[in-house]
Scaffold this motif. Structure first.
Motif, PDB file in Angstrom:
ATOM      1  N   PRO A 125      40.274  42.794  63.879  1.00 17.82           N
ATOM      2  CA  PRO A 125      41.250  43.671  64.562  1.00 17.82           C
ATOM      3  C   PRO A 125      42.423  44.079  63.689  1.00 17.82           C
ATOM      4  N   TYR A 126      42.672  43.336  62.619  1.00 20.73           N
ATOM      5  CA  TYR A 126      43.864  43.572  61.803  1.00 20.73           C
ATOM      6  C   TYR A 126      43.518  44.193  60.440  1.00 20.73           C
ATOM      7  N   LEU A 127      42.227  44.471  60.194  1.00 25.84           N
ATOM      8  CA  LEU A 127      41.775  45.002  58.905  1.00 25.84           C
ATOM      9  C   LEU A 127      42.248  44.112  57.761  1.00 25.84           C
ATOM     10  N   LEU A 128      42.265  42.819  58.022  1.00 27.51           N
ATOM     11  CA  LEU A 128      42.674  41.848  57.005  1.00 27.51           C
ATOM     12  C   LEU A 128      41.469  41.569  56.109  1.00 27.51           C
ATOM     13  N   ARG A 129      41.620  41.794  54.814  1.00 30.09           N
ATOM     14  CA  ARG A 129      40.518  41.620  53.878  1.00 30.09           C
ATOM     15  C   ARG A 129      40.475  40.189  53.349  1.00 30.09           C
ATOM     16  N   ILE A 130      39.258  39.651  53.217  1.00 28.42           N
ATOM     17  CA  ILE A 130      39.077  38.261  52.833  1.00 28.42           C
ATOM     18  C   ILE A 130      38.201  38.170  51.586  1.00 28.42           C
ATOM     19  N   LEU A 131      38.716  37.514  50.550  1.00 28.18           N
ATOM     20  CA  LEU A 131      37.933  37.163  49.371  1.00 28.18           C
ATOM     21  C   LEU A 131      37.462  35.725  49.550  1.00 28.18           C
ATOM     22  N   GLY A 132      36.158  35.500  49.441  1.00 24.96           N
ATOM     23  CA  GLY A 132      35.613  34.177  49.681  1.00 24.96           C
ATOM     24  C   GLY A 132      34.802  34.172  50.966  1.00 24.96           C
ATOM     25  N   PRO A 133      34.712  33.042  51.647  1.00 25.99           N
ATOM     26  CA  PRO A 133      35.241  31.701  51.295  1.00 25.99           C
ATOM     27  C   PRO A 133      34.435  31.075  50.143  1.00 25.99           C
ATOM     28  N   ASN A 134      34.782  29.821  49.869  1.00 23.25           N
ATOM     29  CA  ASN A 134      34.080  29.065  48.837  1.00 23.25           C
ATOM     30  C   ASN A 134      34.162  29.762  47.496  1.00 23.25           C
ATOM     31  N   CYS A 135      35.371  30.182  47.124  1.00 24.54           N
ATOM     32  CA  CYS A 135      35.534  30.851  45.831  1.00 24.54           C
ATOM     33  C   CYS A 135      36.605  30.133  45.012  1.00 24.54           C
ATOM     34  N   VAL A 136      36.641  30.466  43.722  1.00 26.34           N
ATOM     35  CA  VAL A 136      37.624  29.880  42.816  1.00 26.34           C
ATOM     36  C   VAL A 136      38.952  30.615  42.922  1.00 26.34           C
ATOM     37  N   GLY A 137      38.890  31.900  43.329  1.00 27.95           N
ATOM     38  CA  GLY A 137      40.116  32.664  43.476  1.00 27.95           C
ATOM     39  C   GLY A 137      40.123  33.921  42.632  1.00 27.95           C
ATOM     40  N   LEU A 138      41.305  34.341  42.233  1.00 25.34           N
ATOM     41  CA  LEU A 138      41.510  35.648  41.620  1.00 25.34           C
ATOM     42  C   LEU A 138      42.601  35.553  40.567  1.00 25.34           C
ATOM     43  N   LEU A 139      42.403  36.257  39.436  1.00 22.28           N
ATOM     44  CA  LEU A 139      43.443  36.350  38.405  1.00 22.28           C
ATOM     45  C   LEU A 139      43.659  37.819  38.059  1.00 22.28           C
ATOM     46  N   VAL A 140      44.936  38.229  38.033  1.00 22.06           N
ATOM     47  CA  VAL A 140      45.310  39.584  37.618  1.00 22.06           C
ATOM     48  C   VAL A 140      46.363  39.431  36.523  1.00 22.06           C
ATOM     49  N   PRO A 141      45.933  39.324  35.265  1.00 22.57           N
ATOM     50  CA  PRO A 141      46.865  38.933  34.189  1.00 22.57           C
ATOM     51  C   PRO A 141      48.030  39.877  33.976  1.00 22.57           C
ATOM     52  N   HIS A 142      47.854  41.213  34.193  1.00 24.71           N
ATOM     53  CA  HIS A 142      48.955  42.111  33.849  1.00 24.71           C
ATOM     54  C   HIS A 142      50.137  41.973  34.813  1.00 24.71           C
ATOM     55  N   ILE A 143      49.932  41.361  35.998  1.00 27.29           N
ATOM     56  CA  ILE A 143      51.087  41.042  36.864  1.00 27.29           C
ATOM     57  C   ILE A 143      51.308  39.529  36.910  1.00 27.29           C
ATOM     58  N   LYS A 144      50.650  38.809  36.010  1.00 26.20           N
ATOM     59  CA  LYS A 144      50.793  37.357  35.859  1.00 26.20           C
ATOM     60  C   LYS A 144      50.443  36.606  37.144  1.00 26.20           C
ATOM     61  N   LEU A 145      49.403  37.121  37.835  1.00 28.36           N
ATOM     62  CA  LEU A 145      48.965  36.479  39.073  1.00 28.36           C
ATOM     63  C   LEU A 145      47.752  35.600  38.783  1.00 28.36           C
ATOM     64  N   ASN A 146      47.931  34.298  38.954  1.00 30.28           N
ATOM     65  CA  ASN A 146      46.814  33.351  38.863  1.00 30.28           C
ATOM     66  C   ASN A 146      46.667  32.696  40.231  1.00 30.28           C
ATOM     67  N   ALA A 147      45.934  33.370  41.109  1.00 30.95           N
ATOM     68  CA  ALA A 147      45.713  32.869  42.468  1.00 30.95           C
ATOM     69  C   ALA A 147      44.372  32.169  42.519  1.00 30.95           C
ATOM     70  N   SER A 148      44.248  31.113  41.722  1.00 32.56           N
ATOM     71  CA  SER A 148      42.963  30.423  41.601  1.00 32.56           C
ATOM     72  C   SER A 148      43.209  28.951  41.312  1.00 32.56           C
ATOM     73  N   PHE A 149      42.102  28.177  41.345  1.00 28.15           N
ATOM     74  CA  PHE A 149      42.222  26.797  40.867  1.00 28.15           C
ATOM     75  C   PHE A 149      41.444  26.627  39.558  1.00 28.15           C
ATOM     76  N   ALA A 150      41.368  27.723  38.770  1.00 29.33           N
ATOM     77  CA  ALA A 150      40.769  27.645  37.437  1.00 29.33           C
ATOM     78  C   ALA A 150      41.648  26.786  36.535  1.00 29.33           C
ATOM     79  N   HIS A 151      41.022  26.179  35.527  1.00 27.41           N
ATOM     80  CA  HIS A 151      41.744  25.232  34.668  1.00 27.41           C
ATOM     81  C   HIS A 151      42.532  25.913  33.557  1.00 27.41           C
ATOM     82  N   VAL A 152      42.261  27.203  33.288  1.00 22.04           N
ATOM     83  CA  VAL A 152      43.029  27.941  32.277  1.00 22.04           C
ATOM     84  C   VAL A 152      43.388  29.306  32.852  1.00 22.04           C
ATOM     85  N   ASN A 153      44.390  29.927  32.263  1.00 18.06           N
ATOM     86  CA  ASN A 153      44.794  31.264  32.686  1.00 18.06           C
ATOM     87  C   ASN A 153      43.993  32.304  31.905  1.00 18.06           C
TER      88      ASN A 153
END
Length: 894
Positions: A125-153
Motif C-alpha cells: 500500500p505504501y510503494l515501499l521498496r525492499i532489497l532482500g531479505p537474506n541479503c548482505v546489503g548495499l554499497l554506494v561508494p560515491h556517497i560513502k554509503l556502506n549499508a551492508s555487513f560486508a567485511h571491507v568497504n
C-alpha cells in the motif's frame, strides 16, 4: 513494480538501522559500524529498545519515535518482526528498506502465511521498496554509503555489481579491492522478494554513475521483465553476466529429444545472448571483460592480426585463437609487400607477423600502421616479450599516439613481469586493453567478438522473408484440441504431421491405420517403397522396440514387418497399448542431412526453439543450439550457425549445399507455432531432412497440455501483436495501421528520406541527413512489452509497403507514463493521417493502463501543437522557452 522509489535506496539522505546493537559480530552492530566508518554524511538513526546510545549516536526505541522519516531503513531483526516493521515504516513515509534478516519464507504465522508474504503485503500500500531479505546489503561508494555487513568497504568507480549470492558479494568485494577495482553500486539481491534483476537493470541503465553492469545470476524469476530490462540496459552500456550452475542439473522428465536436451543452462545462455549481454565463466573474466569492452571500438569482424617480436608467443596466441573459434586474418598482398620493405628478410611473411626480437620501436610503429590499414584485418594484437635491446616502455610510448588515432581495435600483451609495468600503464592510458599472457589477450579479443555478435542480434534490422501460405492455425489447433478432449497428451505421428503441414512445413505422405491388413492396403495406395511405424501412446521412441522399418518395397514385407512389430511389442512391453501403425512413403533424399527442430518449455523462460543434428543418436551427438521465440530470418540464421552441423549444410566435395532458406523458414514457422498454440509444450521434428531441394519432415512428435488463459505471458519476449492491426479508410482508400516490424527497416529508411529537413529537425531536435544502422534498429526493432510504434502503410503494386506516417510511445518501466511522438510524411501533412495515428496510440495506451502521455516539441512545430490541442493535451512552455511540454491524462476523473 520496477524503478519506483529506488532513488531512496541508492541515494538516501537519512538511514535508520533497526536492530542496531553493540553485540560483537552481530549483523546489527556490523551494519551500524559500517555506516559510520564508511563516512556516510547523511543522518543515521539507530533503533533498539534496549539502548539509549550506540557508537555516540542517540538510539530510538521504535520507528514511531524517530525525529524524521528516514529515506532508507536497514532491518536486522528476527523474521517475525519484519512485517510489522515494514508496515510501520510505510505508515510513516519511508520508501525503501533493506531486509538483511534470513529465513522469512520458513517462518509462518498461525494461519500458515510466511513472513516473506506478509512483508510484501505490508509494503504494497505504501510503494515501499525492499532489497532482500537474506541479503548482505548495499554499497554506494560515491556517497560513502556502506549499508551492508560486508567485511571491507568498496572503492568508488564506474562499475555496478549485482549478485544473488552473499558469498560472491563479500568474495568479489575483497578480490576487487586488492586489485584497485572500484564500483558505482555494489548490490546484494538476496531472495529478491521485491527488488530483482529487472528492477536494477532498469535503474542502472540510466544511472550516470554507472558505465558497465556486472551480474552474478543463480536464477531469474520474472523472465519477461528480466528480458525487457536486460535488452534496454545492454543497448546503453556493457552488461556482463556470470551464470552459476553450468553443469546439468539432473535428468529432466521429457517425452521428446528436444525436451531432454534443452537444459536450463542452454536456455539461460540463449536468453543472455538474445538480450545483447556477454556471458563469462569466471570472476576474473568478468572484470577483464569490463576493461576490454570499455576500450572497445566498433568491430567489423573477427579477423585478427598478431604482431609479435618472438615466434613462440605468436604460436601460443594462434592456437588459443583457433581453439576459441576465432579467425586468423589473411594479410593482403599489398600489406605483405609493404612489410617486405621494412622487416628483416627472415621475417615470418605471414600472420602472426614476427618482426624479430631485435626490433626497434620504429619497426613496431611501421608494422602496426600497415596492419591497421589492411582491409582484411579487423583487429590487431601486439605481443611483446622483453629484450635488452629496446626498453618495453619506449616501444609503448612510440605506439601510444598511433593506437589513439586508430579506428581499429588494438589489443596488447606485455609478456613478462615487473619490467612491463610502465609499458602496460602507457598503452592502457592510451585506451588499449592490456593483458599479461597471450591466452588472456585472445580471451579478451573473443569477448569483443561475442559481444559484437550479441549486440548485432539485439540491434539488427532483419530483411523481409518471402511470405509463404503457412498458418492454418485453426486446422492445427483443432488437432490439438481433439487430442486433449480425448484425454491424451501425445499426438499420434499423423496428427503431429498434420499440425506441421498446417504451418507450411513439408511432411511425407502418411496414413494412420489400425491393423496389419490395413497397413498393407495403405502401402499399396500410397505406393512403394514405404516405411512402417508402430503407434502406441506408451512408447516414447519407436526405434527402442523395433517399431520402425524402412524401405519396404512390396505387400509381403509390409505384412511381415507389421506382424514382427506386434510380436516384439508384446514381448518387450506387454502392458503397452497398440493403437495401430503409420504408413508413409519413403522420401528419397540421398544427399539429405538429418536435422532436428523442436520446441521445449522452460519453467522460467517458457517456450524455446531447438535446432541441431538429428537422427537416432541425437542425444549422444549433442550438437544443438537454443533460441527464444519469436524468431525472424536473422535470428533463425544465427541459431543454425551456432551448431557444428552448420558446416555440413554448405556444399562440399560433390554434395550440393542444402537449401538454407528453407531451414530458416522452417525455424520461423516452428517459432510461430510455439507462439500461436500454447497447448504445445514439446515438439520434435526428427529427422527433418534437408538438401538442395528443400526440407521434409520424416517423423514428428508433439506433447500437449491445457493452456492457461494468459498464454502470452508464458513468452519471455512479447511477440508481434497482430491483434492490433487495423484497416482504416483514408481519403477513399484503405490503408493498414499496424505495429512496426523489424522487417520495416528499408521502408522506414525511405520514409525518413521523404521527410523535409524541417520535419527531421522537429522530430529529432537536430539536423540529420541519414539514419545510421543503430538508430534505424532502435526505431524498427522495438520491445512490444514497453514500446509501441504504429505505422500507416500503403501497399505498392510490387507487394512492398510504403510508410505514410508513424506514431510511437515509450513507456517508463513502471507503466505509468509514456513519451510520444507523431511524424507524417512531409508531402502528406494536413490530410488527417496524424489524427488517425495519434488516436490509435492514445487508445492503445489507455488499454495498456498507462496514466499519462507526455511529449516535448519545438515551439515552431505548429502542426504537432495543433494536433495535440485537438486531443486535449495540456501544453506549457519549458523553463528555457525553447520547447513546449505536452501532457494528456489518460484516465481523467478516476
Amino acid at each position: 513494480m520496477s524503478i519506483r522509489n529506488l532513488s531512496r535506496l541508492f541515494n538516501p539522505r537519512s538511514v535508520a538501522v533497526i536492530g542496531a546493537t553493540d553485540r560483537a559480530h552481530s549483523v546489527g552492530a556490523t551494519v551500524l559500524n559500517n555506516l559510520i566508518d564508511g563516512g556516510f554524511t547523511g543522518e543515521i538513526f539507530p533503533v533498539n529498545l534496549r539502548h539509549s546510545t550506540l557508537a555516540g549516536l542517540k538510539v530510538y526505541s521504535r520507528v514511531g519515535k524517530l525525529p524524521r522519516v528516514p529515506d532508507l531503513a536497514l532491518i536486522c531483526t528476527p523474521p517475525d518482526t519484519v512485517p510489522g516493521l515494514i508496515r510501520e515504516l510505510g505508515e510513516c513515509g519511508t520508501k525503501a528498506a533493506i531486509v538483511l534478516t534470513a529465513g522469512l519464507a520458513a517462518v509462518k504465522d498461525r494461519h500458515g502465511n510466511s513472513m516473506k508474504d506478509l512483508m510484501l503485503a505490508a509494503s504494497k500500500p505504501y510503494l515501499l521498496r525492499i532489497l532482500g531479505p537474506n541479503c548482505v546489503g548495499l554499497l554506494v561508494p560515491h556517497i560513502k554509503l556502506n549499508a551492508s555487513f560486508a567485511h571491507v568497504n568498496a572503492i568508488p568507480g564506474k562499475i555496478a555489481f549485482v549478485s544473488q549470492s552473499g558469498a560472491m558479494v563479500t568474495g568479489v568485494l575483497d578480490w576487487a579491492k586488492s586489485r584497485g577495482i572500484g564500483f558505482s553500486k555494489f548490490i546484494s539481491l538476496g531472495d529478491s522478494a521485491d527488488v530483482d534483476f529487472g528492477d536494477l537493470l532498469d535503474y542502472l541503465a540510466s544511472d550516470g554513475e554507472t558505465q558497465a553492469i556486472l551480474l552474478y545470476i543463480e536464477a531469474v524469476t520474472h523472465a519477461r521483465k528480466f528480458m525487457s530490462a536486460a535488452r534496454a540496459a545492454a543497448r546503453s552500456k556493457p552488461t556482463i553476466v556470470i551464470k552459476a550452475g553450468r553443469l546439468p542439473e539432473g535428468a529432466k522428465a521429457a517425452s521428446s529429444h528436444t525436451g531432454a536436451m534443452a537444459g536450463a543452462d542452454d536456455v539461460y545462455d540463449a536468453a543472455i545472448r538474445r538480450a545483447g549481454m556477454l556471458r563469462v565463466l569466471s570472476t576474473e573474466e568478468l572484470f577483464a571483460a569490463v576493461e576490454t569492452l570499455a576500450h572497445m571500438r566498433p568491430l567489423s569482424g573477427d579477423r585478427l592480426a598478431i604482431l609479435t617480436n618472438g615466434g613462440g608467443p605468436g604460436v601460443i596466441a594462434t592456437d588459443a585463437l583457433i581453439a576459441e573459434g576465432g579467425h586468423l586474418a589473411s594479410l593482403s598482398e599489398e600489406s605483405l609487400e609493404k612489410l617486405d620493405q621494412i622487416l628483416p628478410a627472415n621475417w615470418s611473411r605471414g600472420n602472426p607477423v614476427d618482426i624479430i626480437g631485435d626490433a626497434p620501436g620504429e619497426r613496431y610503429e611501421k608494422t602496426m600502421e600497415i596492419l591497421a590499414q589492411d582491409p582484411k584485418v579487423d583487429a590487431t594484437l601486439l605481443i611483446h616479450a622483453p629484450t635488452a635491446i629496446v626498453p618495453s616502455d619506449d616501444i609503448a610510448s612510440i605506439l601510444a599516439p598511433l593506437v589513439q588515432r586508430s579506428s581499429r581495435n588494438i589489443l596488447s600483451c606485455w609478456f613478462g613481469g615487473d619490467s612491463m609495468h610502465a609499458a602496460r600503464r602507457t598503452l592502457s592510458g592510451a585506451g588499449v586493453p592490456t593483458y599479461d599472457t597471450p591466452e588472456d589477450a585472445i580471451r579478451g579479443f573473443m569477448q569483443m567478438v561475442r559481444y559484437r555478435r550479441n549486440q548485432e542480434l539485439l540491434m539488427q534490422v532483419p530483411s523481409s522473408i518471402r511470405p509463404t501460405d503457412i498458418t492454418n492455425r485453426d486446422s492445427a489447433y483443432n488437432v490439438v484440441r481433439h487430442a486433449l478432449a480425448s484425454g491424451r497428451e501425445m499426438l499420434s505421428e499423423p496428427e503431429a504431421k498434420s499440425v506441421l503441414a498446417s504451418y507450411g512445413i513439408p511432411v511425407v505422405k502418411t496414413r494412420e491405420v489400425g491393423t496389419v491388413d490395413e497397413a498393407v492396403r495403405a502401402a499399396e495406395e500410397i505406393g512403394f517403397p514405404v516405411a512402417l511405424k508402430i503407434l502406441s501412446p506408451d512408447i516414447v521412441h519407436k526405434s527402442d522396440v523395433g517399431g520402425v522399418v524402412l524401405d519396404l518395397d512390396d505387400a509381403g514385407p509390409v505384412r511381415l514387418a507389421g506382424e514382427k512389430m506386434v510380436s516384439r511389442l508384446h514381448e518387450l512391453m506387454p502392458d503397452a497399448r497398440l493403437v495401430g501403425f503409420s504408413v508413409q512413403s519413403m522420401a528419397r533424399r540421398p544427399e539429405g542431412r538429418e536435422l532436428i527442430v523442436g520446441i521445449a518449455t522452460d519453467p522460467v523462460f517458457g517456450p524455446v526453439i531447438l535446432f541441431g543434428q538429428g537422427g537416432v543418436a541425437v542425444e549422444v551427438v549433442k550438437d544443438h543450439a537454443i533460441a527464444l521465440p519469436p524468431l525472424n530470418h536473422v535470428l533463425a540464421k544465427d541459431l543454425v550457425c551456432r551448431t557444428r552441423i552448420a558446416r555440413l549444410l554448405g556444399g562440399y566435395r560433390n554434395r550440393a549445399s542444402a537449401d538454407l532458406e528453407a531451414i530458416y523458414r522452417t525455424l520461423i514457422q516452428i517459432s510461430e507455432l510455439a507462439i500461436a498454440i500454447p497447448e504445445i509444450v514439446e515438439l520434435d521434428v526428427n529427422p527433418l531432412v534437408a538438401d538442395a531441394n528443400g526440407v521434409i519432415a520424416l517423423d514428428a512428435r508433439i506433447r500437449v497440455k491445457p493452456a492457461r488463459a494468459e498464454s502470452m505471458d508464458r513468452l519471455a519476449i512479447r511477440p508481434y501483436p497482430a491483434e492490433l492491426e487495423e484497416c482504416v479508410t483514408w481519403h477513399d482508400q484503405q490503408i493498414l495501421v499496424r505495429p512496426i516490424k523489424p522487417e520495416d527497416g528499408l521502408a522506414h529508411l525511405d520514409f525518413f528520406h521523404a521527410l523535409s529537413a524541417e520535419d527531421v529537425h522537429n522530430r529529432f531536435f537536430v539536423a540529420m541527413r541519414e539514419l545510421d544502422a543503430s538508430r534505424l534498429a532502435r526505431l524498427t526493432q522495438i520491445d512490444y512489452d514497453r514500446e509501441m510504434a504504429f505505422v500507416a502503410l500503403k501497399r505498392r503494386a510490387d507487394g512492398s509497403v510504403e510508410i505514410l506516417g508513424v506514431s510511437r510511445c515509450v513507456a517508463d518501466p513502471d507503466n505509468i507514463s509514456a513519451e510520444f511522438a507523431v511524424t507524417v510524411r512531409s508531402d502528406l501533412k494536413g490530410q488527417g493521417l496524424g489524427t488517425i495515428l495519434l488516436a490509435k496510440l492514445i487508445a492503445y495506451c489507455r488499454i495498456r493502463g498507462l496514466q499519462e502521455l507526455v511529449g516535448e516539441t519545438l515551439c515552431s512545430n505548429v502542426n504537432l501543437l495543433r494536433l495535440a490541442n485537438h486531443f486535449g493535451f495540456n501544453a506549457k512552455t519549458s523553463s528555457d522557452g525553447s520547447t513546449m511540454l505536452l501532457n494528456l491524462p489518460l484516465h481523467p476523473g478516476e
